[in-house]
Enzyme design. Structure first.
Site, PDB file in Angstrom:
ATOM      1  N   LYS A  22     -12.488  -2.908   1.992  1.00 43.16           N
ATOM      2  CA  LYS A  22     -11.974  -2.513   3.315  1.00 43.16           C
ATOM      3  C   LYS A  22     -11.017  -1.333   3.172  1.00 43.16           C
ATOM      4  O   LYS A  22     -11.142  -0.332   3.874  1.00 43.16           O
ATOM      5  CB  LYS A  22     -11.226  -3.664   3.969  1.00 43.16           C
ATOM      6  CG  LYS A  22     -10.389  -3.261   5.184  1.00 43.16           C
ATOM      7  CD  LYS A  22      -9.654  -4.399   5.847  1.00 43.16           C
ATOM      8  CE  LYS A  22      -8.291  -4.632   5.306  1.00 43.16           C
ATOM      9  NZ  LYS A  22      -7.227  -3.752   5.832  1.00 43.16           N
ATOM     10  N   ASN A  23     -10.047  -1.429   2.249  1.00 42.89           N
ATOM     11  CA  ASN A  23      -8.989  -0.414   2.190  1.00 42.89           C
ATOM     12  C   ASN A  23      -9.449   0.900   1.579  1.00 42.89           C
ATOM     13  O   ASN A  23      -8.768   1.914   1.727  1.00 42.89           O
ATOM     14  CB  ASN A  23      -7.758  -0.980   1.498  1.00 42.89           C
ATOM     15  CG  ASN A  23      -7.097  -2.051   2.365  1.00 42.89           C
ATOM     16  OD1 ASN A  23      -7.393  -2.170   3.549  1.00 42.89           O
ATOM     17  ND2 ASN A  23      -6.237  -2.852   1.767  1.00 42.89           N
ATOM     18  N   CYS A 117      -1.264  -5.501  10.469  1.00 41.10           N
ATOM     19  CA  CYS A 117      -0.594  -6.798  10.309  1.00 41.10           C
ATOM     20  C   CYS A 117       0.923  -6.644  10.465  1.00 41.10           C
ATOM     21  O   CYS A 117       1.502  -5.634  10.100  1.00 41.10           O
ATOM     22  CB  CYS A 117      -0.896  -7.375   8.925  1.00 41.10           C
ATOM     23  SG  CYS A 117      -2.650  -7.667   8.661  1.00 41.10           S
ATOM     24  N   ARG A 122       6.909  -1.295   9.656  1.00 41.67           N
ATOM     25  CA  ARG A 122       5.888  -0.583   8.879  1.00 41.67           C
ATOM     26  C   ARG A 122       6.043   0.908   9.190  1.00 41.67           C
ATOM     27  O   ARG A 122       5.286   1.489   9.928  1.00 41.67           O
ATOM     28  CB  ARG A 122       4.489  -1.109   9.202  1.00 41.67           C
ATOM     29  CG  ARG A 122       4.284  -2.530   8.693  1.00 41.67           C
ATOM     30  CD  ARG A 122       2.839  -3.005   8.780  1.00 41.67           C
ATOM     31  NE  ARG A 122       1.998  -2.399   7.729  1.00 41.67           N
ATOM     32  CZ  ARG A 122       0.730  -2.770   7.552  1.00 41.67           C
ATOM     33  NH1 ARG A 122       0.162  -3.645   8.357  1.00 41.67           N
ATOM     34  NH2 ARG A 122       0.005  -2.214   6.593  1.00 41.67           N
ATOM     35  N   ASP A 305      -1.609  -8.248  -1.139  1.00 40.01           N
ATOM     36  CA  ASP A 305      -2.655  -8.751  -0.230  1.00 40.01           C
ATOM     37  C   ASP A 305      -3.310 -10.020  -0.743  1.00 40.01           C
ATOM     38  O   ASP A 305      -4.148 -10.601  -0.057  1.00 40.01           O
ATOM     39  CB  ASP A 305      -3.718  -7.671   0.010  1.00 40.01           C
ATOM     40  CG  ASP A 305      -3.131  -6.492   0.738  1.00 40.01           C
ATOM     41  OD1 ASP A 305      -3.756  -5.418   0.710  1.00 40.01           O
ATOM     42  OD2 ASP A 305      -2.033  -6.632   1.314  1.00 40.01           O
ATOM     43  N   ARG A 397     -11.279  -8.873  10.765  1.00 42.93           N
ATOM     44  CA  ARG A 397     -10.933  -7.466  10.493  1.00 42.93           C
ATOM     45  C   ARG A 397     -11.283  -7.086   9.062  1.00 42.93           C
ATOM     46  O   ARG A 397     -11.562  -5.930   8.772  1.00 42.93           O
ATOM     47  CB  ARG A 397      -9.437  -7.230  10.710  1.00 42.93           C
ATOM     48  CG  ARG A 397      -8.968  -7.182  12.137  1.00 42.93           C
ATOM     49  CD  ARG A 397      -7.490  -6.802  12.195  1.00 42.93           C
ATOM     50  NE  ARG A 397      -7.251  -5.628  11.381  1.00 42.93           N
ATOM     51  CZ  ARG A 397      -6.103  -5.445  10.696  1.00 42.93           C
ATOM     52  NH1 ARG A 397      -5.142  -6.334  10.749  1.00 42.93           N
ATOM     53  NH2 ARG A 397      -5.940  -4.353   9.969  1.00 42.93           N
TER      54      ARG A 397
HETATM   55  C1  EPZ Z   1      -1.746  -0.650   2.680  1.00 37.99           C
HETATM   56  O1  EPZ Z   1      -0.831  -0.680   3.759  1.00 37.99           O
HETATM   57  C2  EPZ Z   1      -2.780  -1.715   2.961  1.00 37.99           C
HETATM   58  N1  EPZ Z   1      -3.486  -1.402   4.204  1.00 37.99           N
HETATM   59  C3  EPZ Z   1      -2.117  -3.084   3.059  1.00 37.99           C
HETATM   60  O2  EPZ Z   1      -3.185  -4.036   3.131  1.00 37.99           O
HETATM   61  C4  EPZ Z   1      -1.326  -3.378   1.782  1.00 37.99           C
HETATM   62  O3  EPZ Z   1      -0.579  -4.557   1.972  1.00 37.99           O
HETATM   63  C5  EPZ Z   1      -0.386  -2.219   1.444  1.00 37.99           C
HETATM   64  O4  EPZ Z   1      -1.101  -0.965   1.431  1.00 37.99           O
HETATM   65  C6  EPZ Z   1       0.272  -2.404   0.080  1.00 37.99           C
HETATM   66  O5  EPZ Z   1      -0.738  -2.457  -0.901  1.00 37.99           O
HETATM   67  C7  EPZ Z   1      -4.483  -0.503   4.135  1.00 37.99           C
HETATM   68  O6  EPZ Z   1      -4.805   0.038   3.090  1.00 37.99           O
HETATM   69  C8  EPZ Z   1      -5.212  -0.219   5.435  1.00 37.99           C
HETATM   70  P1  EPZ Z   1       2.364   0.943   2.047  1.00 37.99           P
HETATM   71  P2  EPZ Z   1       0.263   0.513   3.917  1.00 37.99           P
HETATM   72  O7  EPZ Z   1       2.545   2.238   2.736  1.00 37.99           O
HETATM   73  O8  EPZ Z   1      -0.317   1.776   3.459  1.00 37.99           O
HETATM   74  C9  EPZ Z   1       7.051   1.022   2.855  1.00 37.99           C
HETATM   75  C10 EPZ Z   1      -4.543  -5.707   3.977  1.00 37.99           C
HETATM   76  O9  EPZ Z   1      -4.307  -6.922   3.906  1.00 37.99           O
HETATM   77  N2  EPZ Z   1       6.793   2.319   3.499  1.00 37.99           N
HETATM   78  O10 EPZ Z   1       1.877   0.921   0.636  1.00 37.99           O
HETATM   79  O11 EPZ Z   1       0.803   0.430   5.307  1.00 37.99           O
HETATM   80  C11 EPZ Z   1       6.459  -0.152   3.625  1.00 37.99           C
HETATM   81  O12 EPZ Z   1       7.349  -0.589   4.634  1.00 37.99           O
HETATM   82  C12 EPZ Z   1      -3.419  -4.768   4.335  1.00 37.99           C
HETATM   83  O13 EPZ Z   1      -5.647  -5.169   3.706  1.00 37.99           O
HETATM   84  C13 EPZ Z   1       7.872   3.074   3.920  1.00 37.99           C
HETATM   85  O14 EPZ Z   1       9.035   2.673   3.794  1.00 37.99           O
HETATM   86  O15 EPZ Z   1       1.379   0.020   2.906  1.00 37.99           O
HETATM   87  C14 EPZ Z   1       6.265  -1.184   2.543  1.00 37.99           C
HETATM   88  O16 EPZ Z   1       7.481  -1.862   2.307  1.00 37.99           O
HETATM   89  C15 EPZ Z   1      -2.214  -5.509   4.840  1.00 37.99           C
HETATM   90  N3  EPZ Z   1       7.624   4.285   4.504  1.00 37.99           N
HETATM   91  C16 EPZ Z   1       5.913  -0.346   1.313  1.00 37.99           C
HETATM   92  O17 EPZ Z   1       6.352   0.991   1.608  1.00 37.99           O
HETATM   93  C17 EPZ Z   1       6.352   4.779   4.665  1.00 37.99           C
HETATM   94  O18 EPZ Z   1       6.200   5.908   5.187  1.00 37.99           O
HETATM   95  C18 EPZ Z   1       4.430  -0.295   0.985  1.00 37.99           C
HETATM   96  O19 EPZ Z   1       3.733   0.124   2.152  1.00 37.99           O
HETATM   97  C19 EPZ Z   1       5.265   3.984   4.235  1.00 37.99           C
HETATM   98  C20 EPZ Z   1       5.513   2.763   3.642  1.00 37.99           C
END
Ligand code: EPZ
Length: 428
Positions: A22-23, A117, A122, A305, A397
């Site tokens: 998916k990702n 989610c 986020r 995840d 999803r």
């Molecule tokens: C991706 O989300 C995945 N979604 C999530 O999977 C997954 O949990 C996550 O990466 C971590 O591996 C998709 O790929 C569509 P991040 P993403 O940016 O990109 C902070 C699933 O179950 N952050 O890596 O939104 C954030 O708050 C989903 O398939 C900032 O502070 O995650 C978090 O604490 C759920 N500022 C950390 O970084 C930013 O600009 C990691 O978030 C961006 C993120």
């Protein structure tokens, strides 16, 4: 509305074929917008997030031809819009990737803030920081994220936090920027490597994907290509966790064992016998799971995840386990649902202390998000009796044919319609 109705207490046995990731799919499909010609994308999972992304692509003016259930051809040559509306965007997190893809293609993007989610905040501040470093002007106007540029130029960008989304979005904006872009403290997930491989197959010049330093040398054009999405490491991990929780013996086909290293390691600690082949993994569990401590971290750490799914296995393990969430602020919302089933879990901030019980009890529960929903299925499979799960659209999803796949493993699971709160069971 629909529910899952699960008759638990049976060990899973048999084979399951893992679908495309998916990702990876939700990153590669927006990346197609950068191409000058048609792209054929194979091994797409049949899930609602992919359908939503394809819908956005259609509204942007690209032509889509469905070749079969997991293959589409997309021709972005006649894209005529740079807008992704609230209705299109806020059902998923990945809509934010259209910011990078549209800025990269046309120096213009207007995208509603992403959904996805609920794990607490986020933010997308690191995405914005990357786009601004490349020369875009970013703003929020009428609740939409606006990006404008007079051409993008390569830059060095240090991510304050390891972010999958920011890494992906910056790559999308940088592949056609003038000059060299260096992303430091980049995320290293398999789906980032898959995106880089896809873009390089179109003629991009990306080096270091999979490491924390990614270098992107901008190119003028990206040609159409054919590409197959990698298998889904989290879908695979979910079925592995279900086998461990139910004392089963299953074969997972179409997997990349290397992407499952941390999941395999922790399940072995719990007492599972796991055999790795080229594209297959066998999980055999013939004992009660042993206690195990988990700390979720960015790849190559244990994937966040998989946190709800592995925590659910630990609710019926021997002894006391500690699960620490190292990525999200609030990813234990599902614990209340497990408590309804008799689990003994104490949550304190980003840490959950889980004291194993002999068994969970069936109960009506909800899927509070995508992976929590998968965890509720695992809980239902281990409980002796009938467990009903509501809000299963979260699960749809990210999991293709989950009822058919679990049924083929011997699970008693049905998707039933609900009208006015009453389950409508098909007449035998
Ligand atoms: C991706 O989300 C995945 N979604 C999530 O999977 C997954 O949990 C996550 O990466 C971590 O591996 C998709 O790929 C569509 P991040 P993403 O940016 O990109 C902070 C699933 O179950 N952050 O890596 O939104 C954030 O708050 C989903 O398939 C900032 O502070 O995650 C978090 O604490 C759920 N500022 C950390 O970084 C930013 O600009 C990691 O978030 C961006 C993120």
């Amino acid at each position: 509305m629909e529910k899952f109705v699960i008759g638990g207490g049976k060990a899973l046995k048999g084979e399951v074929r893992i679908s495309g990731a998916k990702n990876a799919a939700v990153a590669i499909l927006p990346a197609v917008m950068l191409a000058d010609g048609p792209c054929i994308i194979e091994n797409l999972p049949e899930i609602s997030d992919v359908a939503a992304i394809l819908n956005v692509i259609k509204t942007l003016g690209a032509e889509i031809r469905v070749i079969n259930k997991s293959t589409v051809e997309i021709n972005p040559a006649h894209i005529n819009s740079f807008v992704v509306s609230k209705e299109m965007a806020n059902c998923m997190r990945a809509s934010s990737y259209f910011l990078g893809a549209l800025l990269g293609r046309m120096n213009r993007a207007r995208v509603a803030p992403p959904g996805g989610c609920n794990f607490g905040v986020r933010p997308i501040d690191q995405h914005i920081k990357g786009f601004e470093a490349l020369g875009a002007e970013m703003s929020i106007e009428n609740g939409m994220v606006e990006g404008r540029a007079h051409g993008l130029r390569g830059a060095s960008i240090y991510l304050d936090v390891v972010s999958v989304g920011a890494t992906i979005n910056i790559i999308l904006a940088a592949v056609k920027a003038k000059g060299l872009t260096v992303i430091e403290n980049a995320a290293r997930e398999p789906h980032i490597v898959d995106l880089a491989n896809f873009l390089n197959s179109m003629g991009a010049d990306i080096m270091g994907a999979g490491t924390s330093v990614i270098k992107i040398r901008g190119v003028d054009t990206l040609k159409g290509t054919s590409y197959s999405i990698i298998p889904d490491q989290i879908e695979a991990g979910t079925y592995m966790a279900a086998a461990v929780a139910t004392g089963g013996d299953i074969m997972l086909n179409n997997v990349t064992p290397k992407h499952l290293e941390s999941i395999i390691a922790k399940m072995r600690e719990m007492g599972a016998e796991i055999t790795e082949y080229d594209e297959t993994v066998r999980v055999c569990m013939n004992r009660r799971p042993k206690k195990c401590n988990i700390k979720t971290l960015p790849h190559p750490g244990f994937p966040t995840d998989m946190q709800p799914q592995i925590a659910t296995v630990l609710t019926v393990a021997e002894g006391t386990s500690i699960v620490t969430e190292g990525v999200w602020d609030s990813r234990f919302r599902y614990v209340d649902q497990l408590t309804l089933m008799g689990a003994d879990i104490q949550v304190d901030g980003k840490m959950a202390v889980i004291t194993g019980v002999d068994h969970l009890n069936p109960a009506p529960v909800k899927a509070v998000d995508l992976r929590a929903g998968a965890a509720m299925i695992i809980a239902g499979l281990t409980a002796n009796g009938i467990t009903e799960i509501e809000d299963i659209d979260h699960i749809d999803r990210g999991y293709e044919n989950i009822v058919e796949k679990f049924s083929a493993l011997g699970a008693d699971i049905r998707r039933v319609p609900v009208i006015d709160g009453r389950v409508i069971l098909k007449q035998a």
